[in-house]
Design a protein around this motif. Structure first.
Motif, PDB file in Angstrom:
ATOM      1  N   THR A  11       0.804  -1.220   0.000  1.00 56.01           N
ATOM      2  CA  THR A  11       0.000   0.000   0.000  1.00 56.01           C
ATOM      3  C   THR A  11       0.839   1.273   0.000  1.00 56.01           C
ATOM      4  O   THR A  11       1.687   1.466   0.866  1.00 56.01           O
ATOM      5  CB  THR A  11      -0.976   0.043   1.202  1.00 56.01           C
ATOM      6  OG1 THR A  11      -1.687   1.294   1.153  1.00 56.01           O
ATOM      7  CG2 THR A  11      -0.276  -0.086   2.536  1.00 56.01           C
ATOM      8  N   PRO A  12       0.633   2.138  -0.997  1.00 52.88           N
ATOM      9  CA  PRO A  12       1.228   3.464  -0.902  1.00 52.88           C
ATOM     10  C   PRO A  12       0.568   4.230   0.235  1.00 52.88           C
ATOM     11  O   PRO A  12      -0.625   4.065   0.496  1.00 52.88           O
ATOM     12  CB  PRO A  12       0.884   4.126  -2.243  1.00 52.88           C
ATOM     13  CG  PRO A  12       0.203   3.098  -3.074  1.00 52.88           C
ATOM     14  CD  PRO A  12      -0.220   1.983  -2.178  1.00 52.88           C
ATOM     15  N   ASN A  13       1.343   5.050   0.918  1.00 50.73           N
ATOM     16  CA  ASN A  13       0.806   5.867   2.013  1.00 50.73           C
ATOM     17  C   ASN A  13       1.451   7.253   1.918  1.00 50.73           C
ATOM     18  O   ASN A  13       2.443   7.429   1.213  1.00 50.73           O
ATOM     19  CB  ASN A  13       1.110   5.189   3.360  1.00 50.73           C
ATOM     20  CG  ASN A  13       0.259   5.733   4.498  1.00 50.73           C
ATOM     21  OD1 ASN A  13      -0.449   6.731   4.360  1.00 50.73           O
ATOM     22  ND2 ASN A  13       0.322   5.061   5.640  1.00 50.73           N
ATOM     23  N   MET A  14       0.878   8.215   2.615  1.00 54.05           N
ATOM     24  CA  MET A  14       1.381   9.606   2.614  1.00 54.05           C
ATOM     25  C   MET A  14       1.408  10.187   1.199  1.00 54.05           C
ATOM     26  O   MET A  14       2.322  10.934   0.852  1.00 54.05           O
ATOM     27  CB  MET A  14       2.781   9.679   3.232  1.00 54.05           C
ATOM     28  CG  MET A  14       2.811   9.234   4.656  1.00 54.05           C
ATOM     29  SD  MET A  14       3.558  10.443   5.733  1.00 54.05           S
ATOM     30  CE  MET A  14       5.241   9.950   5.691  1.00 54.05           C
ATOM     31  N   MET A  15       0.438   9.842   0.388  1.00 55.65           N
ATOM     32  CA  MET A  15       0.371  10.361  -0.981  1.00 55.65           C
ATOM     33  C   MET A  15      -0.247  11.762  -0.922  1.00 55.65           C
ATOM     34  O   MET A  15      -1.371  11.937  -0.449  1.00 55.65           O
ATOM     35  CB  MET A  15      -0.482   9.426  -1.838  1.00 55.65           C
ATOM     36  CG  MET A  15       0.075   8.003  -1.949  1.00 55.65           C
ATOM     37  SD  MET A  15       1.494   7.884  -3.057  1.00 55.65           S
ATOM     38  CE  MET A  15       0.652   7.635  -4.617  1.00 55.65           C
ATOM     39  N   ARG A  16       0.481  12.773  -1.416  1.00 57.50           N
ATOM     40  CA  ARG A  16       0.006  14.155  -1.353  1.00 57.50           C
ATOM     41  C   ARG A  16      -0.491  14.664  -2.707  1.00 57.50           C
ATOM     42  O   ARG A  16      -1.576  15.193  -2.830  1.00 57.50           O
ATOM     43  CB  ARG A  16       1.153  15.094  -0.976  1.00 57.50           C
ATOM     44  CG  ARG A  16       1.428  15.249   0.475  1.00 57.50           C
ATOM     45  CD  ARG A  16       2.653  16.168   0.550  1.00 57.50           C
ATOM     46  NE  ARG A  16       3.321  16.076   1.824  1.00 57.50           N
ATOM     47  CZ  ARG A  16       3.126  16.920   2.835  1.00 57.50           C
ATOM     48  NH1 ARG A  16       2.292  17.917   2.717  1.00 57.50           N
ATOM     49  NH2 ARG A  16       3.773  16.777   3.964  1.00 57.50           N
ATOM     50  N   GLU A  17       0.419  14.556  -3.713  1.00 57.18           N
ATOM     51  CA  GLU A  17       0.118  15.189  -4.995  1.00 57.18           C
ATOM     52  C   GLU A  17      -0.873  14.356  -5.791  1.00 57.18           C
ATOM     53  O   GLU A  17      -1.004  13.168  -5.573  1.00 57.18           O
ATOM     54  CB  GLU A  17       1.414  15.305  -5.814  1.00 57.18           C
ATOM     55  CG  GLU A  17       2.597  15.876  -5.079  1.00 57.18           C
ATOM     56  CD  GLU A  17       2.400  17.340  -4.741  1.00 57.18           C
ATOM     57  OE1 GLU A  17       1.666  18.014  -5.488  1.00 57.18           O
ATOM     58  OE2 GLU A  17       2.961  17.785  -3.721  1.00 57.18           O
TER      59      GLU A  17
ATOM     60  N   GLY B 263      -3.958   5.348  -3.250  1.00 61.51           N
ATOM     61  CA  GLY B 263      -3.195   5.146  -2.021  1.00 61.51           C
ATOM     62  C   GLY B 263      -3.842   5.791  -0.816  1.00 61.51           C
ATOM     63  O   GLY B 263      -4.864   6.465  -0.914  1.00 61.51           O
ATOM     64  N   ILE B 264      -3.225   5.541   0.327  1.00 59.74           N
ATOM     65  CA  ILE B 264      -3.643   6.241   1.538  1.00 59.74           C
ATOM     66  C   ILE B 264      -3.074   7.644   1.406  1.00 59.74           C
ATOM     67  O   ILE B 264      -1.892   7.822   1.105  1.00 59.74           O
ATOM     68  CB  ILE B 264      -3.117   5.529   2.807  1.00 59.74           C
ATOM     69  CG1 ILE B 264      -3.602   4.065   2.826  1.00 59.74           C
ATOM     70  CG2 ILE B 264      -3.581   6.275   4.061  1.00 59.74           C
ATOM     71  CD1 ILE B 264      -3.013   3.229   3.955  1.00 59.74           C
ATOM     72  N   ARG B 265      -3.905   8.645   1.562  1.00 55.26           N
ATOM     73  CA  ARG B 265      -3.494  10.018   1.297  1.00 55.26           C
ATOM     74  C   ARG B 265      -2.769  10.634   2.494  1.00 55.26           C
ATOM     75  O   ARG B 265      -2.980  10.227   3.645  1.00 55.26           O
ATOM     76  CB  ARG B 265      -4.706  10.888   0.933  1.00 55.26           C
ATOM     77  CG  ARG B 265      -5.594  10.306  -0.144  1.00 55.26           C
ATOM     78  CD  ARG B 265      -4.887  10.077  -1.457  1.00 55.26           C
ATOM     79  NE  ARG B 265      -4.321  11.292  -2.046  1.00 55.26           N
ATOM     80  CZ  ARG B 265      -3.562  11.320  -3.136  1.00 55.26           C
ATOM     81  NH1 ARG B 265      -3.255  10.195  -3.759  1.00 55.26           N
ATOM     82  NH2 ARG B 265      -3.100  12.459  -3.604  1.00 55.26           N
ATOM     83  N   TYR B 266      -1.954  11.626   2.227  1.00 57.76           N
ATOM     84  CA  TYR B 266      -1.348  12.392   3.314  1.00 57.76           C
ATOM     85  C   TYR B 266      -2.454  13.151   4.038  1.00 57.76           C
ATOM     86  O   TYR B 266      -3.218  13.892   3.433  1.00 57.76           O
ATOM     87  CB  TYR B 266      -0.315  13.388   2.767  1.00 57.76           C
ATOM     88  CG  TYR B 266       0.329  14.154   3.892  1.00 57.76           C
ATOM     89  CD1 TYR B 266       1.498  13.685   4.478  1.00 57.76           C
ATOM     90  CD2 TYR B 266      -0.266  15.300   4.409  1.00 57.76           C
ATOM     91  CE1 TYR B 266       2.063  14.350   5.553  1.00 57.76           C
ATOM     92  CE2 TYR B 266       0.296  15.965   5.482  1.00 57.76           C
ATOM     93  CZ  TYR B 266       1.464  15.485   6.048  1.00 57.76           C
ATOM     94  OH  TYR B 266       2.004  16.143   7.112  1.00 57.76           O
ATOM     95  N   ARG B 267      -2.573  12.952   5.325  1.00 57.64           N
ATOM     96  CA  ARG B 267      -3.550  13.679   6.128  1.00 57.64           C
ATOM     97  C   ARG B 267      -2.909  14.078   7.446  1.00 57.64           C
ATOM     98  O   ARG B 267      -2.339  13.222   8.138  1.00 57.64           O
ATOM     99  CB  ARG B 267      -4.778  12.810   6.439  1.00 57.64           C
ATOM    100  CG  ARG B 267      -5.656  12.479   5.255  1.00 57.64           C
ATOM    101  CD  ARG B 267      -6.486  13.664   4.783  1.00 57.64           C
ATOM    102  NE  ARG B 267      -7.335  13.303   3.662  1.00 57.64           N
ATOM    103  CZ  ARG B 267      -6.960  13.369   2.382  1.00 57.64           C
ATOM    104  NH1 ARG B 267      -5.750  13.798   2.070  1.00 57.64           N
ATOM    105  NH2 ARG B 267      -7.802  13.023   1.423  1.00 57.64           N
TER     106      ARG B 267
END
Ligand code: ADP
Ligand code: MG
Length: 318
Positions: free
Chosen positions: A189-195, A264-268
């Protein structure tokens, strides 16, 4: 592969790198599993004891007993569990996990000790699923965690080195261990995806690699639990054609793809704040749009794990 070596219900959140969201993902997946109605223990095998301190516990319990006493002594691991205010059981790390690992190496079947002395007795008791926050590097403790539960969630973040970290984990740990025990990848899983994926960015590169790289992609697919059609959960998948379109003409891709994928799990900030306060996201911000992703991971752990009741009965019969 020996049937007697089937893993216990649960998962290890693993990558040989720090700061890739192993601890926060362990906490949130464990919590979503408990929200699904299960008794869940989270075992802190990280030598830094980060999870243990985030949750407000010391690395040694009041009476001085710790995980080392359960592995090498008569202490029942259930006696070491502490209860969080949100319904999870935590088995805290010890100051001495280095020593514990050293002693494990001295035993001929050291790699089975987390399984036989920690996870098996927990599942024989009240625990349904065991999540493990492992050491951030390769070694016997890490292998021992995998031998115990045999399901892996790999978190990746959009930074240089993420993908090579995954290749490293596959090549140096998962592929060789798979020859000994029937372990499975539950999710990458991708995580901390911002852009968004419209511009060239670490996000775009990570999503492209995970969705289109055939080299490690095939290795990862071969290790993925057979009930799943992909190592990426739905929320992380992107139509591979998108990457061709964006490479051809990044500016006009918005007309072809009015909804630029946000995989992915987004940057929050809420995920970061929750973790800093030792809380799962769902307790900190129940309205967060990212809880669904952790729940999707929890569901995959549930689907890929043997039935807790069956394992409990097997241990009782043994
Ligand atoms: N989706 C996210 N958005 C923002 N911050 C995050 C997110 N996921 C994790 N973090 C933060 O990133 C940092 C590193 O995560 P952590 O779980 O401690 O990684 P690791 O255990 O791999 O070292 C922590 O401060 C955590 O709160
Ligand atoms: Mg950590």
């Amino acid at each position: 592969m020996s049937v007697g070596l089937e893993g216990y219900p649960g998962a290890v959140v693993s990558l040989f790198k720090g700061g890739v969201t192993k601890t926060s993902t362990s906490l949130n997946v464990a919590h979503q599993l408990s929200e699904r109605g299960h008794e869940v223990a989270i075992v802190d095998l990280d030598k830094d004891g980060h999870l243990t301190s985030l949750l407000g516990y010391e690395r040694q319990l009041a009476d001085g007993e710790d995980i080392g006493d359960a592995i090498f002594g008569d202490t029942a691991p259930s006696d070491l569990l502490v209860e969080t205010e949100f319904g999870l059981h935590l088995l805290p790390a010890t100051e001495d996990l280095e020593t514990v690992e050293g002693k494990m190496k001295d035993q001929s079947f050291g790699v089975k000790l987390i399984r036989s002395e920690i996870v098996e007795p927990l599942v024989a008791g009240d625990v349904d699923y065991v999540l493990i926050d492992p050491p951030g590097g390769r070694g016997m403790l890490h292998d021992a965690a995998l031998v115990a539960v045999q399901r892996v969630i790999v978190p990746l973040i959009p930074s240089a080195g993420s993908v090579s970290g995954l290749e490293n984990l596959l090549r140096r740990s998962l592929v060789p261990l798979r020859k000994e025990v029937p372990l499975d990848i539950v999710a990458i899983t991708p995580n901390m995806m911002r852009e968004s994926l419209a511009q060239e960015s670490g996000e775009q590169m990570l999503a492209r690699e995970l969705n289109t790289n055939e080299e490690f992609g095939q290795t990862a697919m071969d290790l993925t639990y057979e009930g799943f059609d992909h190592y990426l959960p739905e929320y992380a998948r992107v139509d591979p054609d998108f990457f061709d379109a964006v490479a051809d003409d990044a500016r006009s891709v918005t007309s072809e793809y009015p909804d630029i994928p946000k995989p992915g799990i987004r940057y929050r900030k809420a995920i970061n704040d929750a973790t800093r306060h030792g809380l799962p996201l769902a307790e900190w911000q129940p309205s967060s749009d990212q809880i669904a992703a952790f729940d999707a991971l929890a569901e995959r752990v549930e689907l890929a794990s043997p039935e807790p009741e069956r394992k409990r009965a097997e241990v009782a019969d043994a």
